[in-house]
Design a protein around this motif. Structure first.
Motif, PDB file in Angstrom:
ATOM      1  N   SER A 246     -66.350  63.643  28.944  1.00  0.00           N
ATOM      2  CA  SER A 246     -65.762  62.541  29.710  1.00  0.00           C
ATOM      3  C   SER A 246     -66.810  61.923  30.623  1.00  0.00           C
ATOM      4  O   SER A 246     -66.898  60.689  30.747  1.00  0.00           O
TER       5      SER A 246
ATOM      6  N   ARG B 127     -54.580  56.685  26.925  1.00  0.00           N
ATOM      7  CA  ARG B 127     -54.424  55.223  26.982  1.00  0.00           C
ATOM      8  C   ARG B 127     -55.394  54.504  26.060  1.00  0.00           C
ATOM      9  O   ARG B 127     -55.125  53.394  25.608  1.00  0.00           O
ATOM     10  N   SER B 128     -56.537  55.117  25.790  1.00  0.00           N
ATOM     11  CA  SER B 128     -57.519  54.452  24.933  1.00  0.00           C
ATOM     12  C   SER B 128     -57.180  54.574  23.457  1.00  0.00           C
ATOM     13  O   SER B 128     -57.675  53.807  22.636  1.00  0.00           O
TER      14      SER B 128
ATOM     15  N   GLN C 287     -52.435  52.953  35.709  1.00  0.00           N
ATOM     16  CA  GLN C 287     -53.351  54.061  35.981  1.00  0.00           C
ATOM     17  C   GLN C 287     -52.659  55.411  35.891  1.00  0.00           C
ATOM     18  O   GLN C 287     -53.294  56.434  35.625  1.00  0.00           O
TER      19      GLN C 287
ATOM     20  N   ARG D 100     -65.273  55.509  23.262  1.00  0.00           N
ATOM     21  CA  ARG D 100     -64.120  55.939  24.047  1.00  0.00           C
ATOM     22  C   ARG D 100     -63.957  57.452  23.965  1.00  0.00           C
ATOM     23  O   ARG D 100     -64.114  58.042  22.898  1.00  0.00           O
TER      24      ARG D 100
ATOM     25  N   SER E 114     -53.325  59.688  30.608  1.00  0.00           N
ATOM     26  CA  SER E 114     -54.721  59.790  31.027  1.00  0.00           C
ATOM     27  C   SER E 114     -55.536  58.741  30.284  1.00  0.00           C
ATOM     28  O   SER E 114     -55.056  58.105  29.346  1.00  0.00           O
ATOM     29  N   GLN E 115     -56.787  58.580  30.697  1.00  0.00           N
ATOM     30  CA  GLN E 115     -57.630  57.590  30.033  1.00  0.00           C
ATOM     31  C   GLN E 115     -57.792  57.866  28.535  1.00  0.00           C
ATOM     32  O   GLN E 115     -57.692  56.926  27.726  1.00  0.00           O
TER      33      GLN E 115
ATOM     34  N   ASP F  93     -54.477  50.770  27.148  1.00  0.00           N
ATOM     35  CA  ASP F  93     -55.370  50.274  28.190  1.00  0.00           C
ATOM     36  C   ASP F  93     -55.548  48.762  28.090  1.00  0.00           C
ATOM     37  O   ASP F  93     -55.429  48.043  29.089  1.00  0.00           O
TER      38      ASP F  93
ATOM     39  N   GLU G  64     -60.490  57.949  37.381  1.00  0.00           N
ATOM     40  CA  GLU G  64     -59.802  57.493  36.167  1.00  0.00           C
ATOM     41  C   GLU G  64     -60.374  58.176  34.931  1.00  0.00           C
ATOM     42  O   GLU G  64     -59.629  58.581  34.026  1.00  0.00           O
ATOM     43  N   THR G  65     -61.694  58.322  34.890  1.00  0.00           N
ATOM     44  CA  THR G  65     -62.325  58.946  33.731  1.00  0.00           C
ATOM     45  C   THR G  65     -61.956  60.415  33.605  1.00  0.00           C
ATOM     46  O   THR G  65     -61.761  60.922  32.494  1.00  0.00           O
TER      47      THR G  65
END
Length: 495
Positions: free
Chosen positions: A120, A297-298, A289, A65, A293-294, A269, A142-143
């Motif tokens: 990323s 969220r991770s 979403q 991640r 950001s990703q 996520d 998204e990434t």
């Protein structure tokens, strides 16, 4: 006894025994290991210049991640692997396809943000290896949602994301990494102490409960997406830290007593995916979403978001209208309550000494239930809400039953609107009822003016969001999302 922090980096196991428990991963990379490719921009997890990729074992499987290293504390790396932009260089000195694609597509100008973008994109490159279909624009957007560019703009970087898969592939040895990480796993609680400050990572719920009882004043740490800023921005001394992400029981998800129970260590996520799979609601999926950001969220957790209790949090309003519960644990045992009752006042919660969040419970969908949630912010991606709204009603022959309305950003806590609920409960779901509900909202809240929005803007948009909900849920002539959502309309027009 203090144990050294052990993690895998640049092909070997690193051990650290003399760093502060709140030293960040970014500081260690740049200042201690002198790997300065990773940059510091904002020191709060917003700009993405510090992006690295963390590899960890989850139930024996490798999980990779992309995260913000500027707000992750070094001891959280124990038993994991970290990859920075220096790792992309090939043994023969050649550029990785990610880097080559950025060069060919002119995806860099000043270059400061480029290492973060590269990492990323590398996380996306690894996902691409595991799927047969080519990358779609949605995956790319998204990434990259956690990386900000001030020079080239996103078009050439998005081009590079497509281009990297067309270049000669470079494989990643997952088996070797899994073997290295297996040797780093601990069976018992990890404890690290330096200069009088301790960091504990219990492995079981029982260990966590015992530790929390012994150290009721310790800082609970999960994803570090908020607590990290207490150090990097507020310069606070956290004292002893209890890290809950290694507690196996807190990663569980399943149906309990007719509710979806989500452990407090489940990432945002994964938690949002589980809820969206059950509710199948487009507005909740959009909120997922748009929630930070990703990378945030991770690493962040739904349990941590609930425990933090920010009045502008995006999750609390929709959880409140669905009747979500919070499960607390501690020296007095386990107890649960409605989430709406947990928030007492601004940043004040119904805690007992030594308690911690064990789980949150989300009720399953009800028959004839209409549910929506909306977010208003200055930016579509990665922005704090000015107003977050959620609505849940049951319609019986066009009559409103069991109305639940809640807002974030309108008061000292995310809370319901009892007068607006009373104005529409038991009434036909028509425009007259809607107007009564909108008028009642002005008596439910007295919003503040701040840098995000004026009080007048907040009230007007809160009322208009209720109207939008009515347009989408009214018994006759309900409008589809493409008729209301500007982004859906744009996509439809482009097609």
């Amino acid at each position: 006894m203090s144990q050294p922090i052990r993690f895998y980096y640049q092909g070997r196991v690193q051990e650290v025994a003399s760093a502060s428990p709140t030293r960040t991963v970014l500081q260690h990379l740049r200042e201690d290991l002198h790997c300065t490719g990773t940059k510091e921009g904002c020191a709060e997890g917003d700009c993405g210049a510090c992006t690295v990729v963390i590899g960890s074992l989850v139930d024996g499987e490798l999980e990779m991640r992309n995260v913000n290293s500027c707000i992750q504390f070094l001891p959280t790396l124990d038993g994991k692997a970290v990859f920075s932009v220096e790792d992309l260089k090939q043994k023969d000195g050649a550029l990785h396809p990610v880097q080559q694609a950025l060069v060919e597509c002119h995806g860099s100008q000043c270059g400061f943000c480029t290492p973060g973008f590269a990492m990323s994109l590398w996380s996306l490159y690894l996902k691409q290896e595991e799927q047969t279909a080519p990358l779609c624009r949605k995956q790319i957007d998204e990434t990259l949602s956690g990386n900000l560019c001030r020079c080239t703009g996103y078009r050439p970087i998005i081009d590079a994301a497509h281009r990297m898969g067309e270049l000669p592939p470079v494989s990643f040895d997952r088996e070797a990494l899994v073997a290295a990480l297996q040797d780093l796993q601990r069976d018992t609680m990890f404890s690290y102490t330096h200069d009088g400050q301790s960091f504990h990572a219990p492995r079981t719920l029982a260990e966590l409960a015992t530790l929390r009882t012994a150290k009721p004043g310790a800082t609970i740490l999960a994803g570090s997406t908020d607590v990290g800023l207490w150090v990097t921005k507020q310069m606070r001394n956290l004292g002893d830290v209890i890290y809950v992400r290694q507690v196996k029981e807190l990663h569980s998800m399943g149906t309990v007593d007719g509710m979806l129970e989500i452990g407090a260590a489940v990432s945002l996520d994964d938690a949002y995916k589980a809820v969206c799979d059950i509710y199948q609601d487009a507005s909740l999926h959009e909120l997922w979403q748009r929630f930070a950001s990703q990378p945030i969220r991770s690493t962040g957790t739904l349990g941590g978001s609930v425990a933090n209790g920010s009045p502008i949090g995006d999750s609390a309003p929709w959880m409140i209208v669905l009747g979500a519960e919070i499960v607390l644990n501690g020296s007095q045992g386990r107890r649960s309550m409605l989430l709406q009752d947990f928030y007492l006042d601004y940043m004040k919660k119904d805690w007992q000494p030594g308690e911690f969040v064990e789980a949150v419970r989300i009720p399953l969908p009800k028959a004839n239930q209409q549910f929506r949630t909306y977010k208003l912010a200055k930016r579509y991606d990665q922005d704090i809400s000015a107003v977050a709204a959620a609505y849940a009603i049951t319609l019986e022959n066009g009559i409103v039953r069991d109305a639940h309305i809640a807002y974030g950003g309108m008061a000292a806590t995310s809370r319901r609107a009892p007068l607006a609920e009373a104005a529409i409960n038991g009434k036909p779901w028509n425009e007259e009822t809607l107007k009564a509900g909108m008028a009642a909202l002005a008596r439910d809240y007295t919003p503040l003016t701040d840098m995000r929005a004026s009080a007048n803007y907040r009230m007007k948009t809160a009322q208009n969001l209720l109207r939008r909900f009515w347009l989408e849920s009214r018994p006759e002539g309900a409008l589809p999302a493409a008729s209301i959502n500007a982004f859906a309309f744009k996509e439809r027009s482009a097609a």
